[in-house]
Design a protein around this motif. Structure first.
Motif, PDB file in Angstrom:
ATOM      1  N   GLN A  13      36.800 105.117  71.811  1.00 47.62           N
ATOM      2  CA  GLN A  13      37.014 105.985  72.958  1.00 47.62           C
ATOM      3  C   GLN A  13      35.678 106.236  73.641  1.00 47.62           C
ATOM      4  O   GLN A  13      34.609 106.106  73.029  1.00 47.62           O
ATOM      5  CB  GLN A  13      37.643 107.306  72.503  1.00 47.62           C
ATOM      6  N   ALA A  14      35.735 106.610  74.892  1.00 47.71           N
ATOM      7  CA  ALA A  14      34.522 106.869  75.663  1.00 47.71           C
ATOM      8  C   ALA A  14      33.641 107.882  74.946  1.00 47.71           C
ATOM      9  O   ALA A  14      34.109 108.927  74.500  1.00 47.71           O
ATOM     10  CB  ALA A  14      34.899 107.393  77.044  1.00 47.71           C
ATOM     11  N   GLY A  15      32.362 107.536  74.824  1.00 45.38           N
ATOM     12  CA  GLY A  15      31.416 108.417  74.166  1.00 45.38           C
ATOM     13  C   GLY A  15      31.418 108.332  72.666  1.00 45.38           C
ATOM     14  O   GLY A  15      30.655 109.038  71.989  1.00 45.38           O
ATOM     15  N   GLY A  16      32.259 107.467  72.108  1.00 45.19           N
ATOM     16  CA  GLY A  16      32.368 107.351  70.662  1.00 45.19           C
ATOM     17  C   GLY A  16      31.389 106.349  70.088  1.00 45.19           C
ATOM     18  O   GLY A  16      30.467 105.879  70.760  1.00 45.19           O
ATOM     19  N   SER A  17      31.576 106.023  68.833  1.00 39.92           N
ATOM     20  CA  SER A  17      30.705 105.063  68.179  1.00 39.92           C
ATOM     21  C   SER A  17      31.526 104.218  67.216  1.00 39.92           C
ATOM     22  O   SER A  17      32.662 104.560  66.858  1.00 39.92           O
ATOM     23  CB  SER A  17      29.571 105.763  67.428  1.00 39.92           C
ATOM     24  N   LEU A  18      30.941 103.114  66.817  1.00 39.13           N
ATOM     25  CA  LEU A  18      31.597 102.175  65.913  1.00 39.13           C
ATOM     26  C   LEU A  18      30.542 101.615  64.982  1.00 39.13           C
ATOM     27  O   LEU A  18      29.408 101.356  65.402  1.00 39.13           O
ATOM     28  CB  LEU A  18      32.237 101.041  66.723  1.00 39.13           C
ATOM     29  N   ARG A  19      30.899 101.451  63.721  1.00 36.32           N
ATOM     30  CA  ARG A  19      29.978 100.876  62.757  1.00 36.32           C
ATOM     31  C   ARG A  19      30.605  99.631  62.166  1.00 36.32           C
ATOM     32  O   ARG A  19      31.631  99.711  61.482  1.00 36.32           O
ATOM     33  CB  ARG A  19      29.645 101.865  61.649  1.00 36.32           C
ATOM     34  N   LEU A  20      29.974  98.506  62.422  1.00 36.72           N
ATOM     35  CA  LEU A  20      30.440  97.247  61.867  1.00 36.72           C
ATOM     36  C   LEU A  20      29.702  96.964  60.569  1.00 36.72           C
ATOM     37  O   LEU A  20      28.539  97.324  60.414  1.00 36.72           O
ATOM     38  CB  LEU A  20      30.195  96.110  62.856  1.00 36.72           C
ATOM     39  N   SER A  21      30.400  96.300  59.659  1.00 36.44           N
ATOM     40  CA  SER A  21      29.809  95.918  58.383  1.00 36.44           C
ATOM     41  C   SER A  21      29.920  94.417  58.194  1.00 36.44           C
ATOM     42  O   SER A  21      30.850  93.784  58.685  1.00 36.44           O
ATOM     43  CB  SER A  21      30.524  96.628  57.224  1.00 36.44           C
ATOM     44  N   CYS A  22      28.963  93.868  57.469  1.00 41.20           N
ATOM     45  CA  CYS A  22      28.963  92.452  57.119  1.00 41.20           C
ATOM     46  C   CYS A  22      28.659  92.364  55.631  1.00 41.20           C
ATOM     47  O   CYS A  22      27.576  92.758  55.203  1.00 41.20           O
ATOM     48  CB  CYS A  22      27.914  91.700  57.927  1.00 41.20           C
ATOM     49  N   ALA A  23      29.623  91.889  54.872  1.00 38.04           N
ATOM     50  CA  ALA A  23      29.452  91.766  53.423  1.00 38.04           C
ATOM     51  C   ALA A  23      29.158  90.322  53.073  1.00 38.04           C
ATOM     52  O   ALA A  23      29.904  89.419  53.471  1.00 38.04           O
ATOM     53  CB  ALA A  23      30.709  92.253  52.715  1.00 38.04           C
ATOM     54  N   ALA A  24      28.104  90.113  52.308  1.00 38.32           N
ATOM     55  CA  ALA A  24      27.699  88.771  51.911  1.00 38.32           C
ATOM     56  C   ALA A  24      28.017  88.552  50.442  1.00 38.32           C
ATOM     57  O   ALA A  24      27.898  89.469  49.618  1.00 38.32           O
ATOM     58  CB  ALA A  24      26.209  88.577  52.155  1.00 38.32           C
ATOM     59  N   SER A  25      28.399  87.333  50.108  1.00 45.25           N
ATOM     60  CA  SER A  25      28.651  86.954  48.715  1.00 45.25           C
ATOM     61  C   SER A  25      28.195  85.518  48.518  1.00 45.25           C
ATOM     62  O   SER A  25      27.877  84.807  49.470  1.00 45.25           O
ATOM     63  CB  SER A  25      30.130  87.121  48.372  1.00 45.25           C
ATOM     64  N   GLY A  26      28.195  85.097  47.265  1.00 43.87           N
ATOM     65  CA  GLY A  26      27.746  83.736  46.962  1.00 43.87           C
ATOM     66  C   GLY A  26      26.239  83.695  46.783  1.00 43.87           C
ATOM     67  O   GLY A  26      25.657  84.575  46.160  1.00 43.87           O
ATOM     68  N   ARG A  27      25.606  82.681  47.358  1.00 42.47           N
ATOM     69  CA  ARG A  27      24.162  82.492  47.189  1.00 42.47           C
ATOM     70  C   ARG A  27      23.354  83.424  48.095  1.00 42.47           C
ATOM     71  O   ARG A  27      22.584  83.004  48.964  1.00 42.47           O
ATOM     72  CB  ARG A  27      23.795  81.043  47.484  1.00 42.47           C
ATOM     73  N   THR A  28      23.517  84.716  47.869  1.00 42.75           N
ATOM     74  CA  THR A  28      22.830  85.695  48.720  1.00 42.75           C
ATOM     75  C   THR A  28      21.318  85.655  48.523  1.00 42.75           C
ATOM     76  O   THR A  28      20.568  86.090  49.398  1.00 42.75           O
ATOM     77  CB  THR A  28      23.347  87.103  48.446  1.00 42.75           C
ATOM     78  N   ASP A  29      20.871  85.116  47.398  1.00 43.21           N
ATOM     79  CA  ASP A  29      19.432  85.023  47.161  1.00 43.21           C
ATOM     80  C   ASP A  29      18.772  84.008  48.090  1.00 43.21           C
ATOM     81  O   ASP A  29      17.542  83.973  48.215  1.00 43.21           O
ATOM     82  CB  ASP A  29      19.164  84.647  45.703  1.00 43.21           C
ATOM     83  N   SER A  30      19.586  83.187  48.752  1.00 46.29           N
ATOM     84  CA  SER A  30      19.028  82.196  49.665  1.00 46.29           C
ATOM     85  C   SER A  30      18.829  82.746  51.085  1.00 46.29           C
ATOM     86  O   SER A  30      18.229  82.099  51.934  1.00 46.29           O
ATOM     87  CB  SER A  30      19.948  80.968  49.731  1.00 46.29           C
ATOM     88  N   MET A  31      19.324  83.962  51.341  1.00 43.22           N
ATOM     89  CA  MET A  31      19.225  84.547  52.682  1.00 43.22           C
ATOM     90  C   MET A  31      17.859  85.170  52.889  1.00 43.22           C
ATOM     91  O   MET A  31      17.309  85.807  51.981  1.00 43.22           O
ATOM     92  CB  MET A  31      20.305  85.610  52.888  1.00 43.22           C
ATOM     93  N   TYR A  32      17.301  85.060  54.112  1.00 41.60           N
ATOM     94  CA  TYR A  32      16.062  85.777  54.395  1.00 41.60           C
ATOM     95  C   TYR A  32      16.136  86.584  55.689  1.00 41.60           C
ATOM     96  O   TYR A  32      15.381  87.531  55.864  1.00 41.60           O
ATOM     97  CB  TYR A  32      14.847  84.845  54.393  1.00 41.60           C
ATOM     98  N   THR A  33      17.016  86.250  56.603  1.00 43.58           N
ATOM     99  CA  THR A  33      17.302  87.125  57.735  1.00 43.58           C
ATOM    100  C   THR A  33      18.808  87.126  57.975  1.00 43.58           C
ATOM    101  O   THR A  33      19.514  86.183  57.595  1.00 43.58           O
ATOM    102  CB  THR A  33      16.609  86.705  59.049  1.00 43.58           C
TER     103      THR A  33
END
Length: 121
Positions: A13-33
């Motif tokens: 709604q106008a003036g509201g907010s939203l929070r998106l999430s991103c869940a990672a799984s698997g070879r997460t140790d390979s991520m750097y950004t």
């Protein structure tokens, strides 16, 4: 292999907010950004924000700077996008992606399914 799943989309709604999430799984140790992208109807996918997993350095595209905030929780292998007062121009499917190192070679994670975010005026 890294797997990413987005969630948290909806109609704001106008003036509201939203929070998106991103869940990672698997070879997460390979991520750097990690980063958030969006694709509006009839437009190309664009990168809107990114964060370094070590150090937390962030960058934003001009259209969301000052309105959206990217963050990460490395203990939960998760990334977030806080969207404050999204407007109709922010209506898009939002995706997350990660830059990875695979045997020393840089690459990009597969795309997740995305989550729809709809802003109001």
């Amino acid at each position: 292999q890294v797997k990413l799943v987005e969630s948290g989309g909806g109609l704001v709604q106008a003036g509201g907010s939203l929070r998106l999430s991103c869940a990672a799984s698997g070879r997460t140790d390979s991520m750097y950004t990690m980063g958030w992208f969006r694709q509006a109807p009839g437009k190309e996918r664009e990168k809107i924000a990114a964060i370094a997993l070590i150090g937390g350095f962030t960058e934003y595209t001009d259209s969301v700077k000052g309105r959206f905030t990217i963050s990460r929780d490395t203990t939960k292998n998760s990334m977030y996008l806080q969207m404050n007062k999204p407007n109709p121009e922010d209506t898009a499917v939002y995706f997350c992606a990660a830059q990875i190192l695979n045997s020393g070679y840089p690459g990009v994670s597969p795309w997740g399914p995305g989550t729809q975010g709809t802003g109001s005026s």
